[in-house]
Structure formats: C-alpha cells, structure tokens
Design a protein around this motif. Sequence first.
Motif, mmCIF file in Angstrom:
data_model
loop_
_atom_site.group_PDB
_atom_site.id
_atom_site.type_symbol
_atom_site.label_atom_id
_atom_site.label_comp_id
_atom_site.label_asym_id
_atom_site.label_seq_id
_atom_site.Cartn_x
_atom_site.Cartn_y
_atom_site.Cartn_z
ATOM 1 N N LEU A 178 0.739 -1.119 0.018
ATOM 2 C CA LEU A 178 -0.129 0.020 -0.181
ATOM 3 C C LEU A 178 0.952 1.360 -0.004
ATOM 4 O O LEU A 178 0.616 2.132 -0.532
ATOM 5 C CB LEU A 178 -0.775 0.038 1.348
ATOM 6 N N VAL A 179 2.028 1.105 0.939
ATOM 7 C CA VAL A 179 2.822 2.557 0.879
ATOM 8 C C VAL A 179 3.503 2.521 -0.486
ATOM 9 O O VAL A 179 3.525 3.751 -1.097
ATOM 10 C CB VAL A 179 3.871 2.265 1.847
ATOM 11 N N MET A 192 0.807 -6.542 -3.093
ATOM 12 C CA MET A 192 -0.429 -6.699 -2.261
ATOM 13 C C MET A 192 -1.065 -8.150 -2.701
ATOM 14 O O MET A 192 -1.899 -8.798 -2.110
ATOM 15 C CB MET A 192 -1.214 -5.650 -2.515
ATOM 16 N N ALA A 193 -0.972 -8.247 -4.187
ATOM 17 C CA ALA A 193 -1.473 -9.729 -4.725
ATOM 18 C C ALA A 193 -0.778 -10.589 -4.213
ATOM 19 O O ALA A 193 -1.297 -11.652 -3.881
ATOM 20 C CB ALA A 193 -1.426 -9.454 -6.226
ATOM 21 N N PHE A 194 0.532 -10.587 -3.896
ATOM 22 C CA PHE A 194 1.383 -11.846 -3.248
ATOM 23 C C PHE A 194 0.824 -11.933 -1.838
ATOM 24 O O PHE A 194 0.809 -13.171 -1.380
ATOM 25 C CB PHE A 194 2.772 -11.570 -3.457
ATOM 26 N N SER A 195 0.488 -11.050 -1.204
ATOM 27 C CA SER A 195 0.317 -11.282 0.076
ATOM 28 C C SER A 195 -1.204 -12.026 0.276
ATOM 29 O O SER A 195 -1.288 -12.539 1.393
ATOM 30 C CB SER A 195 -0.063 -9.741 1.027
ATOM 31 N N LEU A 209 2.302 1.538 -3.355
ATOM 32 C CA LEU A 209 1.293 2.109 -4.492
ATOM 33 C C LEU A 209 0.833 3.490 -4.223
ATOM 34 O O LEU A 209 0.649 4.098 -5.214
ATOM 35 C CB LEU A 209 0.005 1.084 -4.253
ATOM 36 N N LEU A 210 0.508 3.837 -3.231
ATOM 37 C CA LEU A 210 0.358 5.287 -2.886
ATOM 38 C C LEU A 210 1.536 6.213 -3.048
ATOM 39 O O LEU A 210 1.118 7.369 -3.514
ATOM 40 C CB LEU A 210 -0.267 5.440 -1.486
ATOM 41 N N LEU A 211 2.558 5.876 -2.905
ATOM 42 C CA LEU A 211 3.958 6.533 -3.173
ATOM 43 C C LEU A 211 4.091 6.725 -4.840
ATOM 44 O O LEU A 211 4.195 7.777 -5.355
ATOM 45 C CB LEU A 211 5.162 5.965 -2.698
ATOM 46 N N GLY A 212 3.660 5.871 -5.637
ATOM 47 C CA GLY A 212 3.746 5.779 -6.968
ATOM 48 C C GLY A 212 2.397 6.642 -7.493
ATOM 49 O O GLY A 212 2.722 7.157 -8.764
ATOM 50 N N ILE A 213 1.535 6.768 -6.840
ATOM 51 C CA ILE A 213 0.443 7.569 -7.262
ATOM 52 C C ILE A 213 0.462 8.789 -7.139
ATOM 53 O O ILE A 213 0.524 9.754 -7.799
ATOM 54 C CB ILE A 213 -0.985 6.836 -6.951
ATOM 55 N N PHE A 214 0.772 9.419 -5.839
ATOM 56 C CA PHE A 214 0.790 10.566 -5.200
ATOM 57 C C PHE A 214 2.302 11.438 -5.338
ATOM 58 O O PHE A 214 2.030 12.515 -5.361
ATOM 59 C CB PHE A 214 0.257 10.891 -3.986
ATOM 60 N N ALA A 215 3.364 10.799 -5.629
ATOM 61 C CA ALA A 215 4.670 11.586 -5.725
ATOM 62 C C ALA A 215 4.903 11.635 -6.863
ATOM 63 O O ALA A 215 4.767 11.116 -7.900
ATOM 64 C CB ALA A 215 5.785 10.487 -4.925
ATOM 65 N N LEU A 216 5.476 12.691 -7.038
ATOM 66 C CA LEU A 216 6.039 13.200 -8.477
ATOM 67 C C LEU A 216 7.477 12.749 -8.782
ATOM 68 O O LEU A 216 8.420 13.238 -8.695
ATOM 69 C CB LEU A 216 6.105 14.809 -8.458
ATOM 70 N N LEU A 217 7.505 11.417 -9.180
ATOM 71 C CA LEU A 217 8.776 10.844 -9.477
ATOM 72 C C LEU A 217 8.790 10.252 -10.722
ATOM 73 O O LEU A 217 7.654 10.099 -11.521
ATOM 74 C CB LEU A 217 8.936 9.652 -8.617
ATOM 75 N N ASP A 218 9.903 10.266 -11.533
ATOM 76 C CA ASP A 218 10.225 9.592 -12.639
ATOM 77 C C ASP A 218 9.704 8.133 -13.005
ATOM 78 O O ASP A 218 9.483 7.667 -13.778
ATOM 79 C CB ASP A 218 11.395 10.018 -13.225
ATOM 80 N N VAL A 265 3.888 1.665 -8.643
ATOM 81 C CA VAL A 265 2.642 1.376 -8.906
ATOM 82 C C VAL A 265 2.251 0.012 -9.074
ATOM 83 O O VAL A 265 1.715 -0.950 -8.534
ATOM 84 C CB VAL A 265 1.703 2.330 -9.825
ATOM 85 N N TYR A 266 3.434 -0.637 -9.974
ATOM 86 C CA TYR A 266 3.300 -2.068 -10.288
ATOM 87 C C TYR A 266 3.842 -3.058 -9.273
ATOM 88 O O TYR A 266 3.224 -3.908 -9.006
ATOM 89 C CB TYR A 266 3.947 -2.489 -11.908
ATOM 90 N N SER A 267 4.883 -2.458 -8.529
ATOM 91 C CA SER A 267 5.371 -3.495 -7.561
ATOM 92 C C SER A 267 4.555 -3.350 -6.560
ATOM 93 O O SER A 267 4.273 -4.381 -5.555
ATOM 94 C CB SER A 267 6.957 -2.917 -7.285
ATOM 95 N N GLY A 268 4.034 -2.306 -6.006
ATOM 96 C CA GLY A 268 3.135 -2.349 -4.921
ATOM 97 C C GLY A 268 1.880 -3.262 -5.183
ATOM 98 O O GLY A 268 1.343 -3.749 -4.210
#
Length: 79
Positions: free
Chosen positions: A30-31, A55-58, A33-42, A48-51
């Motif tokens: 979740l961290v 979560m699917a693996f959990s 995923l949310l970091l990938g959505i809301f942070a302005l990173l390249d 997003v994909y790794s998050g």
Amino acid sequence: MLLGGPWGRCSPGRCAFLLVLALLLDALGLVLLLLGIFALLDYWDFLVYSGSLIMAFSLLFWIIWYSLNIRLPLEKLDL
C-alpha cells in the motif's frame, strides 16, 4: 456467534507468523502503491506495479493463514 466462538475474543490463531507476514506485505504494498500514485517521481510506474504485485502476493499468505486456522471436530470428518 458466528462459527461458535464468542464475539469478544480475538486471537491470531495458530499461525501468527503468516498473519504478521501478510499484514506487513499489505502495508508495504500500500505504501509503494500510494507513493507511486501521489509522488512526483520519474519511476512512478515501477512503484505502482510493484506495490500492486506485493499486495496480490500477500493474498497467498492470507489464504494459507485462513486455511490453517480452520478447526473441524473429529465427529464431522466421517473417518
């Protein structure tokens, strides 16, 4: 009284390690995923994909934890 247990009692069951592992993977996924959505990173797509994959693996650990905590009386086994 679902499943015959009292409502006020809460226990992690017989496999607490799997429960903790599933919770940690959910939190980490979740961290990321949310970091990938809301942070302005390249590299937002990697996060997003790794998050999402974490979560699917959990879910695997949640299913194993739930399956190992099913209790069935010997009378219902019909041995």
